[in-house]
Design a protein around this motif. Structure first.
Motif, PDB file in Angstrom:
ATOM      1  N   GLU A 124       0.840  -1.400  -0.222  1.00 35.03           N
ATOM      2  CA  GLU A 124       0.116  -0.091   0.086  1.00 35.03           C
ATOM      3  C   GLU A 124       0.763   1.135   0.033  1.00 35.03           C
ATOM      4  O   GLU A 124       0.271   2.138   0.070  1.00 35.03           O
TER       5      GLU A 124
ATOM      6  N   CYS B 230      -4.585   6.868  -3.374  1.00 32.35           N
ATOM      7  CA  CYS B 230      -5.529   6.302  -2.277  1.00 32.35           C
ATOM      8  C   CYS B 230      -6.819   6.089  -2.784  1.00 32.35           C
ATOM      9  O   CYS B 230      -7.457   7.066  -3.384  1.00 32.35           O
TER      10      CYS B 230
ATOM     11  N   CYS C 275     -12.311   3.246   4.414  1.00 30.66           N
ATOM     12  CA  CYS C 275     -11.122   2.364   4.429  1.00 30.66           C
ATOM     13  C   CYS C 275     -11.332   1.830   5.833  1.00 30.66           C
ATOM     14  O   CYS C 275     -11.556   2.335   6.887  1.00 30.66           O
TER      15      CYS C 275
ATOM     16  N   CYS D  79      -1.544   7.717   1.061  1.00 29.56           N
ATOM     17  CA  CYS D  79      -2.512   7.401   1.929  1.00 29.56           C
ATOM     18  C   CYS D  79      -3.425   8.405   2.920  1.00 29.56           C
ATOM     19  O   CYS D  79      -2.398   8.684   3.456  1.00 29.56           O
ATOM     20  N   ARG D  80      -4.579   8.357   2.773  1.00 31.10           N
ATOM     21  CA  ARG D  80      -5.193   9.336   4.028  1.00 31.10           C
ATOM     22  C   ARG D  80      -5.078   8.745   5.418  1.00 31.10           C
ATOM     23  O   ARG D  80      -4.932   9.622   6.348  1.00 31.10           O
TER      24      ARG D  80
ATOM     25  N   ASP E 210       1.598  12.059   3.492  1.00 25.69           N
ATOM     26  CA  ASP E 210       1.769  10.695   3.929  1.00 25.69           C
ATOM     27  C   ASP E 210       3.102  10.700   4.282  1.00 25.69           C
ATOM     28  O   ASP E 210       3.856  10.567   3.511  1.00 25.69           O
TER      29      ASP E 210
END
Length: 452
Positions: A337, A356, A374, A428-429, A443
Motif C-alpha cells: 500500500e 489512495c 477504508c 494514503c489518507r 503521507d
C-alpha cells in the motif's frame, strides 16, 4: 465470422459469472473466474448494456448506429468486435431464443451526482468480530466471545445491494471468517452476482476438511496472515501454535490447487523479518504477498510507540521491496500500500504509482454494519447499514465526499512542494491522519517525505 456471429439473429447475454455496470465515461465489464476487468468506452459499453438476452446482434447494430450516428459498416464492426472479445473472455454467451427475464439485472443506473465511480469496485466486508486469536494489531479487536455479526438472512440482503450495484471484488474477513458456519453459503450467494470472492484469514482453522470445502467453492483466492517466521509470528499473534497451523494450512491449500497469497504486517525495526517472510512465501510457491505497514488502530493503538515505522524503516522497506521484485520468480507478485513514485537514487520504480482508493474505489463494511471508506479510517464513519443503503452512502455520504475532494493540489504539508504530487495523489489518507497530520496532510510513508 468466428464464434457464430455470422448469424446476426443470435442473442448475446452476459454469462452467470460476468458483471457489467455503466459509468459516466462508458462502463466496466468483469469476468470473476479469471479476474478480468475491462474498461469500456461509450460505444463499447452501449453494446454490452444490450447483451441482456433480449436483443439480437442485428438489433444491437441498429441501435448503436442510431445512438452514435455510425455507418452500417462501422456499427457492424464495432458490435462484432466487442461481442467476440467478450465471448473470448467468457463474459458473454450467444443464445438462439430470447430470455423472458435476464439472468441478472444489468446495473446501468447513472446518478447525476459527482462521484468517481457509480459503485465501489471493491468491498472489504468484515463478516464477524469473532476470532480464535487475540492479535496485537487487530483493528476490530477480535476475540472468541465477540458478538457483532449479521444473521445469514441480513448478510444476503446486504449482498443483494452490492450485487445490484455491480461490485466487482468482495473480500470476506473478520475477526476470523471461518468461525461463521454459514461462510460457504455466503460465498456462493455473492458469486451468483458475478463478484470475485476472496477470503482473508489467519489460517489456523483451515484443516483438511476445510480445504476440500474451499476447493469446491467459488473462492478466487485465500489470503493468509503471516507476520514473521515462527517465533516472531507466534509472539505477535499471542499463540505458540499459530505459525505452524497457518503454514500447514498454506501447504494444504496449495496442494489442492487453491490460489494462496500472504499478508504481512511490517513493524518498526522488523523490515528484515518482512524480507524473511517474502522468501518463505516464494519458497512455498504462493501467488504473492501483500506488505501492510502497521496501523495504530483498534487494539494496535496501544502499540503505536512499539510498532509504527520510523523514517529509517520506510527507506529500508522500499529498498528491500524494490530488490525483491527484481528477484521474484515469474508470477509472484509483491503488493504494498506504499507504491509511490520513488525518485531517490538507486530506488527508482517509475512504473509503480498509487492513489489512495478510499471512498473512490473501495468501501469497508464492519461486523455491526458501520461503513468506512477504508478499514483503517475508523474515526470517519461514512454511514451504517441497514439504516442507510449502500447506494445512498456511496453517493451522498459527507465523509466520502470529503475524501474525494482531497485532490493532489490540495494535499497539505510537504506534498505541495513535490513535483510528483499529481502522480501519487498525495498518498494514503490513513497514514497521513495517524502520523499526527490532518486527513488532508502529507503521507509520511512516501520516500520523498521520509527522505527529507
Amino acid at each position: 465470422m468466428e464464434n457464430g456471429i455470422a448469424n446476426r439473429e443470435l442473442i448475446p447475454i452476459l454469462s452467470d459469472s460476468a458483471v457489467f455496470r455503466r459509468e459516466s465515461w462508458g462502463g466496466i465489464l468483469f469476468f470473476s473466474p479469471l479476474s478480468l476487468e475491462e474498461h469500456l468506452g461509450l460505444k463499447e459499453a452501449f453494446v454490452i448494456s444490450l447483451c441482456d438476452g433480449m436483443h439480437t446482434i442485428s438489433t444491437i447494430e441498429s441501435l448503436l448506429k442510431e445512438k452514435f450516428g455510425l455507418s452500417q459498416e462501422d456499427s457492424e464492426a464495432t458490435v462484432s468486435g466487442v461481442i467476440r472479445k467478450a465471448i473470448h473472455a467468457g463474459a458473454v454467451e450467444l443464445i438462439g431464443f430470447p430470455k423472458k427475464e435476464a439472468k441478472r439485472k444489468i446495473w446501468d443506473k447513472i446518478l447525476q451526482v459527482p462521484c468517481t465511480l457509480n459503485a465501489p469496485k471493491s468491498v472489504m466486508w468484515y463478516i464477524t468480530q469473532k476470532c480464535n486469536l487475540r492479535c496485537q494489531h487487530c483493528f476490530l479487536e477480535g476475540c472468541p466471545k465477540a458478538s457483532h455479526e449479521f444473521s445469514e438472512e441480513d448478510a444476503k440482503r446486504l449482498m443483494d445491494e452490492l450485487g445490484r450495484m455491480g461490485v466487482l471484488y468482495l473480500s470476506l474477513s473478520g475477526g476470523e471468517p471461518f468461525m461463521r458456519k454459514d461462510l460457504f453459503r455466503l460465498i456462493e450467494y455473492a458469486s451468483s452476482y458475478g463478484m470475485r470472492v476472496d477470503i482473508a484469514s489467519n489460517g489456523t482453522l483451515i484443516d483438511k476438511d476445510m480445504v476440500k470445502k474451499i476447493a469446491s467453492s467459488h473462492v478466487f483466492q485465500v489470503q493468509v496472515s503471516i507476520d514473521g517466521l515462527e517465533k516472531v509470528h507466534n509472539s505477535f499473534r499471542a499463540n505458540n501454535e499459530a505459525f505452524k497451523a497457518s503454514a500447514e494450512a498454506v501447504r494444504r491449500m496449495l496442494d489442492e490447487g487453491i490460489m494462496v497469497t500472504i499478508s504481512h504486517t511490517v513493524r518498526k525495526g522488523l523490515v528484515g523479518e518482512a524480507e524473511k517472510v517474502i522468501d518463505w512465501a516464494v519458497g512455498m510457491q504462493c501467488a504473492g504477498i501483500k506488505i501492510i505497514p502497521f496501523y495504530p488502530v483498534g487494539r494496535g493503538e496501544k502499540k503505536a510507540a512499539q510498532y509504527v515505522l520510523t523514517k529509517e524503516d520506510i527507506v529500508q522497506l522500499h529498498g528491500m521491496i524494490s530488490e525483491k521484485r527484481k528477484l521474484a520468480p515469474a508470477g509472484f507478485e509483491i503488493y504494498t500500500e506504499m507504491d509511490y513514485l520513488i525518485p531517490l537514487k538507486g530506488l527508482t520504480e517509475q512504473s509503480r504509482f498509487m492513489f489512495c482508493p478510499a471512498g473512490k474505489e473501495t468501501l469497508a463494511v464492519f461486523p455491526d454494519g458501520t461503513l468506512y471508506a477504508c478499514p483503517f479510517l475508523t474515526t470517519f464513519p461514512a454511514g451504517k447499514w441497514p439504516e442507510d443503503t449502500i447506494e445512498n452512502v456511496w453517493f451522498h455520504s459527507p465523509v466520502l465526499s470529503m475524501l474525494r475532494g482531497i485532490t493532489a493540489a490540495q494535499v497539505a504539508g510537504k506534498c505541495r512542494e513535490c513535483e510528483n504530487r499529481t502522480i501519487c495523489g498525495g498518498g494514503c489518507r490513513a497514514f497521513a491522519y495517524y502520523s499526527g497530520s490532518a486527513i488532508d496532510g502529507s503521507d509520511p510513508y512516501c520516500l520523498v517525505f521520509a527522505g527529507k
